[in-house]
Design a protein around this motif. Structure first.
Motif, PDB file in Angstrom:
ATOM      1  N   GLY A  33      15.552   7.085  -8.745  1.00 39.83           N
ATOM      2  CA  GLY A  33      14.229   7.401  -8.226  1.00 39.83           C
ATOM      3  C   GLY A  33      13.962   8.893  -8.158  1.00 39.83           C
ATOM      4  N   LEU A 137       8.155   5.485  -2.825  1.00 42.31           N
ATOM      5  CA  LEU A 137       8.921   4.349  -3.348  1.00 42.31           C
ATOM      6  C   LEU A 137       8.025   3.147  -3.587  1.00 42.31           C
ATOM      7  N   GLU A 140       6.041   3.845  -6.804  1.00 43.78           N
ATOM      8  CA  GLU A 140       6.834   3.689  -8.025  1.00 43.78           C
ATOM      9  C   GLU A 140       7.050   2.227  -8.367  1.00 43.78           C
ATOM     10  N   ARG A 141       7.124   1.368  -7.349  1.00 43.36           N
ATOM     11  CA  ARG A 141       7.318  -0.057  -7.566  1.00 43.36           C
ATOM     12  C   ARG A 141       6.006  -0.804  -7.760  1.00 43.36           C
ATOM     13  N   ASP A 143       3.874  -1.583  -5.303  1.00 37.56           N
ATOM     14  CA  ASP A 143       3.772  -2.555  -4.217  1.00 37.56           C
ATOM     15  C   ASP A 143       2.723  -2.207  -3.177  1.00 37.56           C
ATOM     16  N   ASP A 331      13.803  -6.175   2.539  1.00 33.42           N
ATOM     17  CA  ASP A 331      13.274  -5.038   1.792  1.00 33.42           C
ATOM     18  C   ASP A 331      12.578  -4.058   2.733  1.00 33.42           C
ATOM     19  N   ARG A 383      18.456  -4.090  -3.085  1.00 32.54           N
ATOM     20  CA  ARG A 383      17.673  -4.872  -4.047  1.00 32.54           C
ATOM     21  C   ARG A 383      18.578  -5.450  -5.133  1.00 32.54           C
TER      22      ARG A 383
END
Length: 615
Positions: A33, A137, A140-141, A143, A331, A383
């Motif tokens: 990351g 984060l 980047e995902r 979400d 998560d 994960r």
């Protein structure tokens, strides 16, 4: 001398950017990351690394604007009605999580040897999750817009609000005598309310007219300056009122979320947001005092592990109590298990007020910085473990083995389900594989037999009957996976005709270069048919509308063939593009306007290179 000093500062800026440019791609390449890359770059060039920079706090002070702009962009995505719908998550879930975490973390800090006032301050600071780390984060995902991402954003917003009463509480806890003129804390509360009301009034009645006026000037740089003015002005107004600058920027974004200039504002702010947010992580990396860590490493290491574990456990318990699934709860727990940037503000205020001493401030700051650095690694580790051990149950799911259908369908999402209907209606012997366990289970409830199998693996494809299949239909909703499967099929299973679902025009060109037998862009045909329906809705004769649609298909196929020939790949080979071979002439020529719209159509949508003229 001035010139030498100026060049020295310029060299430092170049060194800072160079460290980021080298470390961030390296860490992303390693799958760690960008956040950890920035932190490592900051540690490398900071006062406790190579020593190129001696004052990380000055960089952090400027770089906190990156967090401010990040929350402004998030606010642009949240209309007031949507934010109101999250009120239970913001205040209910946020209160429950913060309350439990504060009590447990205070106990942990007390057990680590801190006095109770210092333990409470350390716990309260660690409860304030890093908005910058978590949002980066999540971004980047992809979400942030998902329900689980929205719940996390709601908690972060509540924590941003919490910094105000915490700073007031520090003042109450201070053993130092109050300064003259500080007697009326009610006045500070009234100033904060006034600042909040002023921002709402400006957002509702002033901002949209301002941007309409500036839009008439048609000066792009003025619009960019106005966007920065709104973000920084809202942040400054909230700071004057004693509130969080980040919260002020977020509120300004919410007030502008319904504006017609929303997308323009987001585009103007984005470059500054990304640069300053990266600078913030660099500053955090520089702030890690390695000498403090070395001198007190047993206390810092034990405190770091204990506080991260305790906070993660509390978040997990709260998530499960509020009926969140195990994987999402786990998560969220790992993602939010660190302290945040507001902890630095709280610890500094507590030291200035005499609640904690300088040693406690240094130790607590080191723990927070290390927790921010460890979070990307912890997220990756958990994960990975969840993907192997805590994934969806395979009960009732059959892995593909020894199949021999005449047609192999790889991917059974919306596209694969629709295309399979014609085959199944004619009793064609079909084998279907996918990797989505929940989808396989749902398809079974409707009478479809779908096997678990990864089409990018040659052994799985052989077990699926690819070596004897007459047709392999690649219907996965993943551009890279589709290309890998297509290449594998052309190399390993030449007897089969390979049909591939293309993501966009650029992907279609890539597939054509792989020499697949047929590919179709997933939205092209439906978009052409949709345009035909629009013409018919305008009272055009259905036959004429159909002829125009046919001409669009042929023109697109001809243009596609020209693009493919220009790449000097597959030149001269017969090519099937979409539904229409390119070589067939048509007596009908659409209006010039239609041709221009075609040229600007799917290429613009896909973000690919511009297309040559169709004629």
């Amino acid at each position: 001398m001035a010139v030498e000093a100026g060049s020295g500062e310029l060299v430092k800026v170049v060194a800072l950017l160079g460290a980021a440019v080298v470390m961030v791609p390296l860490f992303r390449r390693l799958g760690l990351g960008s956040v950890l890359g920035y932190l490592s770059a900051g540690l490398l060039v900071g006062p406790f690394g190579l020593g190129w920079f001696s004052d990380p706090q000055a960089i952090l002070h400027v770089a906190e604007l990156g967090v401010v702009m990040f929350l402004f962009v998030i606010g642009l995505e949240m209309r007031p009605a949507h934010l109101w719908s999250l009120r239970r998550q913001i205040f209910g879930l946020g209160t429950l999580q913060i309350g439990l975490c504060t009590v447990v973390l205070a106990a942990v800090a007390w057990l680590c040897g801190l006095r109770m006032p210092a333990a409470f301050i350390g716990a309260a600071g660690f409860v304030l999750t890093s908005t910058a780390v978590v949002m980066q984060l999540l971004g980047e995902r992809g979400d942030i817009a998902l329900p689980r991402g929205q719940r996390i954003v709601s908690i972060l917003l509540f924590e941003d609000l919490l910094i105000v009463p915490l700073l007031a509480l520090v003042a109450f806890m201070s053993p130092l005598p109050a300064e003259a003129g500080e007697g009326s804390r009610w006045m500070a509360v009234l100033v904060g309310i006034g600042a909040l009301a002023g921002l709402v009034v400006a957002g509702v009645w002033l901002l949209n007219p301002l941007f309409r006026l500036l839009a008439r000037v048609q000066a792009r740089e003025v619009m960019t300056a106005a966007a920065l003015l709104v973000v920084l002005g809202a942040a400054a107004l909230m700071e004057v009122g004693g509130l969080s600058a980040a919260m002020g920027a977020f509120l300004a974004g919410v007030l502008l979320s319904g504006s017609t200039f929303r997308h323009q504002l987001e585009a103007d702010i984005e470059p500054f947001r990304g640069l300053l947010l990266g600078l913030f992580f660099l500053g955090v990396g520089m702030a890690l005092d390695l000498s403090v860590v070395a001198a007190n490493w047993p206390l810092i290491l034990s405190g770091l592990l204990a506080m991260m574990a305790a906070k993660a456990a509390c978040i997990y318990v709260v998530a499960r109590i509020t009926r969140t699934g195990h994987r999402d709860a786990l998560d969220r727990a790992v993602l939010m298990a660190q302290g945040g940037e507001f902890a630095f503000v709280l610890f500094s205020a507590a030291q200035a007020a005499g609640v904690i001493d300088g040693t406690a401030n240094a130790n607590l700051t080191a723990i927070v910085v290390l927790s921010m650095a460890l979070t990307p690694l912890a997220v990756l580790a958990v994960r990975g473990l969840a993907g192997r051990e805590a994934g969806p149950s395979m009960d009732g799911i059959e892995e593909v083995d020894g199949q021999a259908g005449s047609v192999l369908i790889v991917g059974f999402g919306r596209f694969g389900q629709v295309m399979s209907q014609a085959l199944l209606a004619r009793d064609v012997d079909v084998t279907i594989i996918d990797t989505d366990i929940e989808m396989i289970r749902s398809a079974g409830e409707f009478g479809f037999k779908v096997y678990y199998g990864d089409g990018t693996r040659v052994d799985v494809m052989r077990a699926s009957g690819a070596a004897t299949a007459r047709v392999i239909a690649v219907c996965v909703d993943d551009r890279r996976a589709a290309s890998r499967i297509a290449r594998l099929c052309r190399d390993e299973f030449p007897q089969a005709r390979v049909l591939v679902r293309a993501f966009d025009r650029e992907h279609a060109l890539e597939l054509a270069q792989l020499d697949v037998h047929f590919q179709v862009r997933e939205t092209f045909e439906s978009a052409v048919r949709f345009g035909q329906a629009a013409l018919e809705a305008l009272d055009m004769e259905p036959e004429l509308a159909a002829r125009i649609s046919d001409a669009m298909r042929r023109l697109d196929a001809e243009r596609f063939a020209l693009e493919l020939a220009a790449s000097d790949v597959n030149a001269g080979k017969p090519l099937v593009i979409g539904n229409t071979p390119p070589a067939t002439p048509t007596p009908f020529t659409p209006p010039r306007r239609a041709s221009k719209r075609l040229d600007a159509g799917e290429g613009g949508e896909s973000g690919g290179a511009g297309a040559p003229p169709a004629a």
